[in-house]
Design a protein around this motif. Structure first.
Motif, PDB file in Angstrom:
ATOM      1  N   ALA A 387       5.161   8.752   3.377  1.00 57.87           N
ATOM      2  CA  ALA A 387       4.040   8.281   4.203  1.00 57.87           C
ATOM      3  C   ALA A 387       4.059   6.776   4.392  1.00 57.87           C
ATOM      4  O   ALA A 387       3.236   6.231   5.140  1.00 57.87           O
ATOM      5  CB  ALA A 387       2.726   8.705   3.566  1.00 57.87           C
ATOM      6  N   GLY A 388       4.981   6.073   3.722  1.00 61.82           N
ATOM      7  CA  GLY A 388       5.134   4.636   3.942  1.00 61.82           C
ATOM      8  C   GLY A 388       4.474   3.747   2.906  1.00 61.82           C
ATOM      9  O   GLY A 388       4.465   2.520   3.063  1.00 61.82           O
ATOM     10  N   LEU A 389       3.899   4.295   1.820  1.00 64.78           N
ATOM     11  CA  LEU A 389       3.316   3.446   0.788  1.00 64.78           C
ATOM     12  C   LEU A 389       4.416   2.724   0.034  1.00 64.78           C
ATOM     13  O   LEU A 389       5.499   3.285  -0.213  1.00 64.78           O
ATOM     14  CB  LEU A 389       2.468   4.275  -0.192  1.00 64.78           C
ATOM     15  N   VAL A 390       4.141   1.486  -0.339  1.00 66.51           N
ATOM     16  CA  VAL A 390       5.140   0.669  -1.025  1.00 66.51           C
ATOM     17  C   VAL A 390       4.500  -0.046  -2.221  1.00 66.51           C
ATOM     18  O   VAL A 390       3.286  -0.024  -2.425  1.00 66.51           O
ATOM     19  CB  VAL A 390       5.758  -0.375  -0.063  1.00 66.51           C
ATOM     20  N   PHE A 391       5.367  -0.698  -2.973  1.00 69.97           N
ATOM     21  CA  PHE A 391       4.951  -1.476  -4.142  1.00 69.97           C
ATOM     22  C   PHE A 391       3.903  -2.516  -3.764  1.00 69.97           C
ATOM     23  O   PHE A 391       4.026  -3.202  -2.740  1.00 69.97           O
ATOM     24  CB  PHE A 391       6.201  -2.148  -4.719  1.00 69.97           C
ATOM     25  N   ASN A 392       2.829  -2.599  -4.579  1.00 68.71           N
ATOM     26  CA  ASN A 392       1.735  -3.566  -4.433  1.00 68.71           C
ATOM     27  C   ASN A 392       0.653  -3.143  -3.438  1.00 68.71           C
ATOM     28  O   ASN A 392      -0.299  -3.889  -3.232  1.00 68.71           O
ATOM     29  CB  ASN A 392       2.236  -4.967  -4.077  1.00 68.71           C
ATOM     30  N   ASP A 393       0.803  -1.988  -2.785  1.00 69.16           N
ATOM     31  CA  ASP A 393      -0.327  -1.458  -2.024  1.00 69.16           C
ATOM     32  C   ASP A 393      -1.445  -1.129  -3.004  1.00 69.16           C
ATOM     33  O   ASP A 393      -1.183  -0.665  -4.126  1.00 69.16           O
ATOM     34  CB  ASP A 393       0.069  -0.189  -1.259  1.00 69.16           C
ATOM     35  N   VAL A 394      -2.695  -1.348  -2.596  1.00 72.44           N
ATOM     36  CA  VAL A 394      -3.841  -1.078  -3.475  1.00 72.44           C
ATOM     37  C   VAL A 394      -4.697   0.017  -2.840  1.00 72.44           C
ATOM     38  O   VAL A 394      -5.378  -0.210  -1.839  1.00 72.44           O
ATOM     39  CB  VAL A 394      -4.687  -2.356  -3.701  1.00 72.44           C
ATOM     40  N   ILE A 395      -4.643   1.209  -3.424  1.00 66.14           N
ATOM     41  CA  ILE A 395      -5.394   2.360  -2.909  1.00 66.14           C
ATOM     42  C   ILE A 395      -6.856   2.223  -3.316  1.00 66.14           C
ATOM     43  O   ILE A 395      -7.169   2.001  -4.497  1.00 66.14           O
ATOM     44  CB  ILE A 395      -4.822   3.683  -3.454  1.00 66.14           C
ATOM     45  N   VAL A 396      -7.743   2.360  -2.328  1.00 62.03           N
ATOM     46  CA  VAL A 396      -9.178   2.245  -2.621  1.00 62.03           C
ATOM     47  C   VAL A 396      -9.966   3.496  -2.218  1.00 62.03           C
ATOM     48  O   VAL A 396     -11.127   3.645  -2.591  1.00 62.03           O
ATOM     49  CB  VAL A 396      -9.794   1.014  -1.911  1.00 62.03           C
ATOM     50  N   ARG A 397      -9.287   4.421  -1.476  1.00 62.25           N
ATOM     51  CA  ARG A 397     -10.011   5.616  -1.042  1.00 62.25           C
ATOM     52  C   ARG A 397      -9.041   6.755  -0.735  1.00 62.25           C
ATOM     53  O   ARG A 397      -7.949   6.542  -0.204  1.00 62.25           O
ATOM     54  CB  ARG A 397     -10.854   5.288   0.192  1.00 62.25           C
ATOM     55  N   LEU A 398      -9.434   7.974  -1.120  1.00 66.09           N
ATOM     56  CA  LEU A 398      -8.745   9.190  -0.706  1.00 66.09           C
ATOM     57  C   LEU A 398      -9.723   9.990   0.138  1.00 66.09           C
ATOM     58  O   LEU A 398     -10.801  10.360  -0.349  1.00 66.09           O
ATOM     59  CB  LEU A 398      -8.295  10.012  -1.913  1.00 66.09           C
TER      60      LEU A 398
END
Length: 446
Positions: A387-398
């Motif tokens: 899906a394109g997520l990479v290192f240092n992305d900060v997830i705040v919501r699902l």
């Protein structure tokens, strides 16, 4: 003539005095008879009234004093019967399950360096060395046989009893040791299933309904505390449902919550994996943990059987528990801020920890000032990588659910989603809020 020569003191009585005294005695006698007759009548009347009152009281109150004594005797006898009944139930319940309880021995490879003696024959100054592997006992726990099928007997125990084992053995109540094979393990629920040959095994533990437990109900913990062998401890259910935070990676950071039964029966090291039974001899829990702290006594926990059996069914069928998999290894944003303040540590979405290099990279985060909770991606694999997520992305919501920690991320996925479902991930990258859609898959062993 004596000093006291008068009628009053003298022992001599005149004839006139004797005659007067005789007449007075006759009169007194007649009067006494009349007085005695009156007293006797009064006494008889009073006695009759008292007896009647006692009889009436007895009729109304089951025999008066005698009835009270009888009631007291019956109550005492009932208490005695109840005590004997409780004692017999305890003995019968434990006797029903104990033959199904086993000790689980975790063996791991130990590497020994063996020096080659030098010219002087002194091994301490060797020029070369060889290594020798040897299986050594690394831990001891408990388990119980809950199923027999096709010549095999199946044992339920804890994940933390079997983890990292190079070989497993079980000791039956007879003292016989048998090799055991792991059928499946699950770290999240702390459960594991083992398999042994069922030759000579006749007793299978009966699984009970843990939802029927009540506070103050008597329970018995059976296991192998401290490696001392078959042992029993008895107590009561303190709380039928307790939520306890746990650290799956044993790093001190709580990343999951376990629902357990709280008991005051002694559960010590080695009891893990053994059965917690009710007085009907049914297994209602799997002894799992104890709070070990200064001043804490009688605080043990067991996994409810109603929660355990679906997990066990998955382990028997698949060898693992299928759960929706996002594919991120993480560190909590709160932990990152603590690290920046001089504290260290991290936690991940699976059993893999972030490396020091990754933690150092996470220190370069760019976030809005008001963002203080979220999950930092240390590595993206599987669905998250696609899906394109990479290192240092900060997830705040699902989806629409705010996610402030790895625990919250897991709880949302495992309780609200299924394998194959789609999920919208909202995250910050370089200070900008963005979203990505991905499909959850079953986790594949890496």
């Amino acid at each position: 003539m004596g000093l006291f020569d008068d009628d009053f003191y003298s022992t001599k009585v005149s004839r006139r005095t004797r005659a007067f005294s005789k007449e007075r005695r006759i009169l007194s006698s007649k009067q006494t008879r009349r007085n005695w007759s009156s007293v006797r009548i009064a006494f008889i009347s009073s006695s009759t009234s008292a007896i009647a009152a006692v009889l009436l009281f007895g009729l109304f109150f089951n025999g008066g004093v005698g009835g009270s004594a009888k009631v007291q005797a019956v109550s005492t006898a009932k208490m005695s019967d109840d005590s004997e009944s409780l004692e017999m139930k305890t003995i019968q319940a434990s006797a029903k399950v104990r033959p199904a309880v086993v000790s689980v021995i975790n063996e791991q490879q130990q590497v020994f360096s063996m020096g080659v003696p030098n010219e002087e024959g002194e091994g301490s100054e060797s020029k070369e060395s060889t290594e020798k592997n040897s299986l050594q006992q690394a831990g001891v726990g408990s388990g119980f046989i809950f199923k027999k099928e096709n010549g095999k007997a199946y044992i339920m125990t804890n994940y933390h009893v079997t983890v990292d084992a190079d070989a497993l053995k079980v000791t039956l109540i007879s003292g016989e040791e048998r090799a055991a094979k792991i059928i499946g393990e699950d770290q999240i629920s702390d459960l594991a299933v083992l398999e042994i040959d069922d030759k000579g095994i006749d007793t299978i533990a009966e699984i009970g309904d843990s939802s029927a437990l009540q506070p103050a109900e008597f329970v018995i913990a059976i296991g192998n505390p401290l490696g001392l062998g078959d042992s029993l401890s008895m107590g009561i259910v303190s709380k039928t449902r307790q939520i306890v935070p746990v650290s799956l990676n044993q790093d001190g950071n709580y990343d999951w919550e376990q629902e357990v039964i709280q008991v005051d029966a002694s559960i010590n090291q080695g009891n893990s994996g053994g059965p917690l039974i009710n007085l009907d001899g049914q297994v209602v829990g799997i002894n799992s943990m104890k709070i070990a702290d200064i001043g804490v006594e009688g605080l043990g926990f067991a996994i409810p059987t109603n929660n355990a059996m679906p997990i066990v069914s998955d382990l028997l069928a698949n060898g693992y528990v299928p759960r929706p998999y996002l594919g991120v290894y993480t560190m909590d944003l709160a932990q990152y801020f603590a690290q920046q303040g001089g504290s260290a540590g991290g936690e991940s979405d699976s059993s893999k920890d972030g490396s020091d290099d990754e933690a150092e990279g996470a220190a370069q985060l760019i976030l809005p000032e008001d963002v203080r909770a979220g999950v930092i991606v240390l590595e993206a694999v599987g669905p998250a990588k696609e899906a394109g997520l990479v290192f240092n992305d900060v997830i705040v919501r699902l989806d629409k659910q705010a996610v402030g920690s790895t625990m919250e991320l897991r709880k949302y996925l495992y309780s609200k989603k299924h394998i194959g479902d789609k999920v919208e991930v909202t995250f910050y990258r370089d200070g900008k809020l963005t979203t990505a859609q991905l499909s959850l898959t079953d986790k594949v062993e890496e």
